[in-house]
Design a protein around this motif. Sequence first.
Motif, PDB file in Angstrom:
ATOM      1  N   VAL A 154       0.863  -1.185   0.000  1.00  0.00           N
ATOM      2  CA  VAL A 154       0.000   0.000   0.000  1.00  0.00           C
ATOM      3  C   VAL A 154       0.898   1.234   0.000  1.00  0.00           C
ATOM      4  CG1 VAL A 154      -1.905   1.199   1.144  1.00  0.00           C
ATOM      5  CG2 VAL A 154      -1.693  -1.297   1.345  1.00  0.00           C
ATOM      6  N   GLY A 170       2.612   4.010  -3.246  1.00  0.00           N
ATOM      7  CA  GLY A 170       3.518   3.930  -4.405  1.00  0.00           C
ATOM      8  C   GLY A 170       4.563   5.020  -4.418  1.00  0.00           C
ATOM      9  N   ALA A 199       9.414   4.132  -1.143  1.00  0.00           N
ATOM     10  CA  ALA A 199       9.441   2.985  -0.234  1.00  0.00           C
ATOM     11  C   ALA A 199       8.587   1.842  -0.786  1.00  0.00           C
ATOM     12  CB  ALA A 199       8.944   3.398   1.145  1.00  0.00           C
ATOM     13  N   ARG A 213      -3.048   7.975  -5.524  1.00  0.00           N
ATOM     14  CA  ARG A 213      -3.042   8.994  -6.587  1.00  0.00           C
ATOM     15  C   ARG A 213      -3.026   8.339  -7.966  1.00  0.00           C
ATOM     16  NH1 ARG A 213       1.276  13.201  -3.882  1.00  0.00           N
ATOM     17  NH2 ARG A 213       0.494  12.860  -1.792  1.00  0.00           N
ATOM     18  N   GLY A 261       5.339   7.401  -7.460  1.00  0.00           N
ATOM     19  CA  GLY A 261       6.468   8.286  -7.136  1.00  0.00           C
ATOM     20  C   GLY A 261       6.294   9.033  -5.818  1.00  0.00           C
ATOM     21  N   LEU A 305       6.085  11.455  -2.966  1.00  0.00           N
ATOM     22  CA  LEU A 305       6.490  12.854  -2.771  1.00  0.00           C
ATOM     23  C   LEU A 305       7.466  13.347  -3.835  1.00  0.00           C
ATOM     24  CD1 LEU A 305       6.941  12.882   1.114  1.00  0.00           C
ATOM     25  CD2 LEU A 305       5.322  14.263  -0.186  1.00  0.00           C
ATOM     26  N   THR A 306       7.877  12.479  -4.715  1.00  0.00           N
ATOM     27  CA  THR A 306       8.761  12.901  -5.810  1.00  0.00           C
ATOM     28  C   THR A 306       7.964  12.829  -7.107  1.00  0.00           C
ATOM     29  OG1 THR A 306       9.570  10.664  -6.275  1.00  0.00           O
ATOM     30  CG2 THR A 306      10.758  11.908  -4.606  1.00  0.00           C
ATOM     31  N   ASN A 346       7.798  18.907  -8.148  1.00  0.00           N
ATOM     32  CA  ASN A 346       7.150  19.467  -6.954  1.00  0.00           C
ATOM     33  C   ASN A 346       8.173  20.085  -6.017  1.00  0.00           C
ATOM     34  OD1 ASN A 346       8.193  16.869  -6.247  1.00  0.00           O
ATOM     35  ND2 ASN A 346       6.935  16.865  -4.414  1.00  0.00           N
ATOM     36  N   HIS A 364      15.044  17.814  -5.828  1.00  0.00           N
ATOM     37  CA  HIS A 364      15.591  16.701  -5.048  1.00  0.00           C
ATOM     38  C   HIS A 364      17.055  16.477  -5.432  1.00  0.00           C
ATOM     39  CE1 HIS A 364      11.474  15.787  -3.945  1.00  0.00           C
ATOM     40  NE2 HIS A 364      11.872  14.755  -3.219  1.00  0.00           N
ATOM     41  N   VAL A 365      17.906  16.333  -4.432  1.00  0.00           N
ATOM     42  CA  VAL A 365      19.289  15.926  -4.695  1.00  0.00           C
ATOM     43  C   VAL A 365      19.609  14.713  -3.832  1.00  0.00           C
ATOM     44  CG1 VAL A 365      20.012  18.297  -5.220  1.00  0.00           C
ATOM     45  CG2 VAL A 365      20.351  17.396  -2.917  1.00  0.00           C
ATOM     46  N   ALA A 392       3.280   1.140   3.061  1.00  0.00           N
ATOM     47  CA  ALA A 392       4.342   2.101   2.725  1.00  0.00           C
ATOM     48  C   ALA A 392       3.711   3.469   2.531  1.00  0.00           C
ATOM     49  CB  ALA A 392       5.088   1.640   1.477  1.00  0.00           C
ATOM     50  N   VAL A 393       2.989   3.908   3.546  1.00  0.00           N
ATOM     51  CA  VAL A 393       2.228   5.155   3.476  1.00  0.00           C
ATOM     52  C   VAL A 393       2.774   6.122   4.528  1.00  0.00           C
ATOM     53  CG1 VAL A 393       0.120   4.086   2.585  1.00  0.00           C
ATOM     54  CG2 VAL A 393       0.516   4.155   5.054  1.00  0.00           C
ATOM     55  N   LEU A 427      -4.514   2.953   9.188  1.00  0.00           N
ATOM     56  CA  LEU A 427      -4.788   1.671   8.509  1.00  0.00           C
ATOM     57  C   LEU A 427      -4.398   0.451   9.337  1.00  0.00           C
ATOM     58  CD1 LEU A 427      -3.701   2.528   4.842  1.00  0.00           C
ATOM     59  CD2 LEU A 427      -6.024   2.119   5.671  1.00  0.00           C
ATOM     60  N   ASN A 481       8.855  25.522  -2.640  1.00  0.00           N
ATOM     61  CA  ASN A 481       9.758  25.828  -3.752  1.00  0.00           C
ATOM     62  C   ASN A 481       9.226  27.026  -4.522  1.00  0.00           C
ATOM     63  OD1 ASN A 481      11.963  23.492  -5.051  1.00  0.00           O
ATOM     64  ND2 ASN A 481      10.909  23.135  -3.118  1.00  0.00           N
ATOM     65  N   ALA A 534       9.971   6.626   4.572  1.00  0.00           N
ATOM     66  CA  ALA A 534      11.170   7.339   5.020  1.00  0.00           C
ATOM     67  C   ALA A 534      11.105   7.673   6.508  1.00  0.00           C
ATOM     68  CB  ALA A 534      11.330   8.618   4.201  1.00  0.00           C
TER      69      ALA A 534
HETATM   70  C1  FAD Z   1       9.709  19.271  -1.795  1.00  0.00           C
HETATM   71  C2  FAD Z   1      10.514  18.109  -1.307  1.00  0.00           C
HETATM   72  C3  FAD Z   1      11.888  18.112  -1.464  1.00  0.00           C
HETATM   73  C4  FAD Z   1      12.642  17.020  -1.024  1.00  0.00           C
HETATM   74  N1  FAD Z   1      13.985  17.024  -1.246  1.00  0.00           N
HETATM   75  C5  FAD Z   1      14.676  15.892  -1.019  1.00  0.00           C
HETATM   76  C6  FAD Z   1      16.030  15.806  -1.420  1.00  0.00           C
HETATM   77  O1  FAD Z   1      16.609  16.747  -1.977  1.00  0.00           O
HETATM   78  N2  FAD Z   1      16.691  14.640  -1.193  1.00  0.00           N
HETATM   79  C7  FAD Z   1      16.078  13.576  -0.587  1.00  0.00           C
HETATM   80  O2  FAD Z   1      16.724  12.527  -0.440  1.00  0.00           O
HETATM   81  N3  FAD Z   1      14.793  13.641  -0.174  1.00  0.00           N
HETATM   82  C8  FAD Z   1      14.081  14.766  -0.377  1.00  0.00           C
HETATM   83  N4  FAD Z   1      12.775  14.835  -0.003  1.00  0.00           N
HETATM   84  C9  FAD Z   1      12.190  13.717   0.780  1.00  0.00           C
HETATM   85  C10 FAD Z   1      11.808  12.541  -0.101  1.00  0.00           C
HETATM   86  O3  FAD Z   1      11.064  12.978  -1.227  1.00  0.00           O
HETATM   87  C11 FAD Z   1      10.955  11.589   0.725  1.00  0.00           C
HETATM   88  O4  FAD Z   1      11.629  11.240   1.910  1.00  0.00           O
HETATM   89  C12 FAD Z   1      10.599  10.301   0.008  1.00  0.00           C
HETATM   90  O5  FAD Z   1      10.202  10.538  -1.316  1.00  0.00           O
HETATM   91  C13 FAD Z   1       9.484   9.606   0.803  1.00  0.00           C
HETATM   92  O6  FAD Z   1       9.097   8.415   0.157  1.00  0.00           O
HETATM   93  P1  FAD Z   1       8.075   7.422   0.865  1.00  0.00           P
HETATM   94  O7  FAD Z   1       7.812   6.316  -0.080  1.00  0.00           O
HETATM   95  O8  FAD Z   1       8.562   7.108   2.220  1.00  0.00           O
HETATM   96  O9  FAD Z   1       6.747   8.277   1.112  1.00  0.00           O
HETATM   97  P2  FAD Z   1       5.745   8.977   0.096  1.00  0.00           P
HETATM   98  O10 FAD Z   1       6.494   9.512  -1.055  1.00  0.00           O
HETATM   99  O11 FAD Z   1       4.933   9.911   0.917  1.00  0.00           O
HETATM  100  O12 FAD Z   1       4.816   7.786  -0.437  1.00  0.00           O
HETATM  101  C14 FAD Z   1       3.653   7.359   0.224  1.00  0.00           C
HETATM  102  C15 FAD Z   1       2.610   7.036  -0.822  1.00  0.00           C
HETATM  103  O13 FAD Z   1       1.478   6.449  -0.171  1.00  0.00           O
HETATM  104  C16 FAD Z   1       0.324   6.903  -0.846  1.00  0.00           C
HETATM  105  N5  FAD Z   1      -0.808   6.705   0.049  1.00  0.00           N
HETATM  106  C17 FAD Z   1      -1.091   7.359   1.197  1.00  0.00           C
HETATM  107  N6  FAD Z   1      -2.217   6.854   1.758  1.00  0.00           N
HETATM  108  C18 FAD Z   1      -2.635   5.860   0.938  1.00  0.00           C
HETATM  109  C19 FAD Z   1      -3.729   4.958   0.981  1.00  0.00           C
HETATM  110  N7  FAD Z   1      -4.616   4.981   1.981  1.00  0.00           N
HETATM  111  N8  FAD Z   1      -3.870   4.064  -0.030  1.00  0.00           N
HETATM  112  C20 FAD Z   1      -2.983   4.017  -1.048  1.00  0.00           C
HETATM  113  N9  FAD Z   1      -1.929   4.857  -1.134  1.00  0.00           N
HETATM  114  C21 FAD Z   1      -1.754   5.756  -0.146  1.00  0.00           C
HETATM  115  C22 FAD Z   1       0.635   8.357  -1.159  1.00  0.00           C
HETATM  116  O14 FAD Z   1      -0.202   8.866  -2.174  1.00  0.00           O
HETATM  117  C23 FAD Z   1       2.107   8.266  -1.562  1.00  0.00           C
HETATM  118  O15 FAD Z   1       2.249   8.055  -2.959  1.00  0.00           O
HETATM  119  C24 FAD Z   1      12.004  15.921  -0.387  1.00  0.00           C
HETATM  120  C25 FAD Z   1      10.620  15.926  -0.221  1.00  0.00           C
HETATM  121  C26 FAD Z   1       9.876  16.993  -0.678  1.00  0.00           C
HETATM  122  C27 FAD Z   1       8.404  16.955  -0.516  1.00  0.00           C
END
Ligand code: FAD
Length: 446
Positions: free
Chosen positions: A9, A11, A14, A35, A39, A41-42, A54, A57-58, A261-262, A270, A293, A409
Motif C-alpha cells: 500500500v 507507491g 518505499a 493517486r 512516485g 512525494l517525488t 514538486n 531533489h538531490v 508504505a504510506v 490503517l 519551492n 522514510a
Molecule cells: C519538496 C521536497 C523536497 C525534497 N527534497 C529531497 C532531497 O533533496 N533529497 C532527498 O533525499 N529527499 C528529499 N525529499 C524527501 C523525499 O522525497 C521523501 O523522503 C521520500 O520521497 C518519501 O518516500 P516514501 O515512499 O517514504 O513516502 P511517500 O512519497 O509519501 O509515499 C507514500 C505514498 O502512499 C500513498 N498513500 C497514502 N495513503 C494511501 C492509501 N490509503 N492508499 C494508497 N496509497 C496511499 C501516497 O499517495 C504516496 O504516494 C524531499 C521531499 C519533498 C516533498
Amino acid sequence: MITRRVGVVGGGLAGLTAALRCADEGLGVTLFEARPRLGGLTYSFQRDGLWIDNGQHVFLRCCTAYQGLLERLGVADRVTVQDRLDVPVRSELDRRGGRLRRTGLPAPLHLGSTLARYRWLSPAARARVVRAALALGRVDRTDPEVDRRSFGDWLTAHGQDQRAIETVWDLIGIATLNAPAERASLALAATVFQVGLLESAAAADIGWSLVPLQELHGDAASRALAAAGVTVRTRSKVRDVVPAGDGWTVDGAAFDDVVLAVPPSAAEMLAPAGAIELESGWAEELGSTPIVNLHVIYDRVVLDEPFFAAVDSPLQWVFDRTHQAGLSRGQYIAVSLSAAEDLIDTPVPELRDRLLPHLERLLRITDEARLVEFFVTRERQATFRQRPGTAGLRASARTALPGLYLAGAWTDTGWPATMEGAVRSGEAAVAALLQGRPAERREAVV
Ligand SMILES: Cc1cc2nc3c(=O)[nH]c(=O)nc-3n(C[C@H](O)[C@H](O)[C@H](O)COP(=O)(O)OP(=O)(O)OC[C@H]3O[C@@H](n4cnc5c(N)ncnc54)[C@H](O)[C@@H]3O)c2cc1C
C-alpha cells in the motif's frame, strides 16, 4: 506457480522498492496507490508545456540504496553525480562567491583546505568549525540520549556561534534535516555529517536528476513493475487493512502479507490497533515539516552554474532547472526553502514581494533581465519533523502482527527523511517479510 501474495500500500519510493523486491523474489504483488501516478512525494506536473518538479531533489554519492533503485528501474544514466563535492556559496552582502569543495585527500582531510579558506568566517571561527566537526564525528548517533538533544545546543556547547551555525552547519543541515540546528535531533544531524562528510571523502558528492522526477521515478517504476508482473492499482486509496485467517485483506482483496508504505498518519489509521507498538496519537506526535519551492523563469540566462547555496539571505539553495523542464529560451530557476513553517501559508504575491529581491541580489540580476514567470509549489508534509526525540516515534519494519510490515522514510532506518531512507525502508520491510514466515511454509506456498 505463485501462490504467496503480497499487497503493498503506497507507491512512493518505499512502496516501489518493496513491490519490486517482492516481485524479484517471485512473490505475487499488488501495489495500491491513492493517486493517479507513482512516485509519492517525488513527482512532476506539466505547466504551460514545461515539466515542473514538486520540489528540487538531490542525493549524495553515499545514497547507495537509492542509486540501486535507479539501476533497477533502468534510469541510472538519467542522473549525474559531481566528480568531487563542490558547492558554490553566494552571499547577498558580498559579490565575491565562496565554495565548499573537497580535495582528493581522504576524509576528513578532504575538507581541510576549503574550510581553511572559507570566506564567510574568521580564521579563528574556521578553526573552531574544524574542532567541532571532529567532535561530531565521535558522537554515538545510536544513543537515545543523543537523539533527545538538539543539534543547535550541541553546536553551541562546542564553540559554534550563530555565524558559524548559519554559514556552515545550517547550510547543509537545513536542506538535509528540513530543520535548523536548534530544532534538529543531534542523532540525525550526526548521521548526516558522519555518513555524508566525515567518514568517506566521496560520500557527499552531490547528484541530481537530468530529467523530471516523474520520468525518473514514477514512470520508470510503472514500466519496471509491469515487466516484473506486479499488478498496479493507481487511484486506489486503501481504507481497510484487516487480518483474515492466516493472512490479510486490503479493501477486501486477500493477501498473505501486507507492506504499508504510506505516510505516518495513514499508517496509524490503517494498521489494526496494537500492530504498531507506539502510543495512540504517535503519528501526530511525530509530525511533519513543510518545504516550499519558488519557481522563477527569466527571459535570459541569469545563472551559469547548476546550483548554489546562499548565506546572508532568507533563501537557501538555488537550482537551474532549465534543461529538465524542457525550457528552450531563457532560464528556469528553482529555489528550495526547507523548514518552511513560516512560508507554507504565505500567499504567492507576498512570497514574490518578500523573496524575489533576495534572489535577484544573489543572481546579480541586471536591469535587462526580464522576469517571465513566478509561481510556487508547497509540500505541507514533506518530511517528518526531525526534531530531538523522534527516534522513539519511528516504527520498525516489523509490526506486532505477523504478515504486516511498515515502510516509509519516516520508519526507523536511522536515516533522515530522504529518498535513501525511503528505499532502505522498503528493503528492510521486504527483508522482514522474507524472514517473517518459516522457510518451510514459504516453500509450501510458493
Ligand atoms: C519538496 C521536497 C523536497 C525534497 N527534497 C529531497 C532531497 O533533496 N533529497 C532527498 O533525499 N529527499 C528529499 N525529499 C524527501 C523525499 O522525497 C521523501 O523522503 C521520500 O520521497 C518519501 O518516500 P516514501 O515512499 O517514504 O513516502 P511517500 O512519497 O509519501 O509515499 C507514500 C505514498 O502512499 C500513498 N498513500 C497514502 N495513503 C494511501 C492509501 N490509503 N492508499 C494508497 N496509497 C496511499 C501516497 O499517495 C504516496 O504516494 C524531499 C521531499 C519533498 C516533498
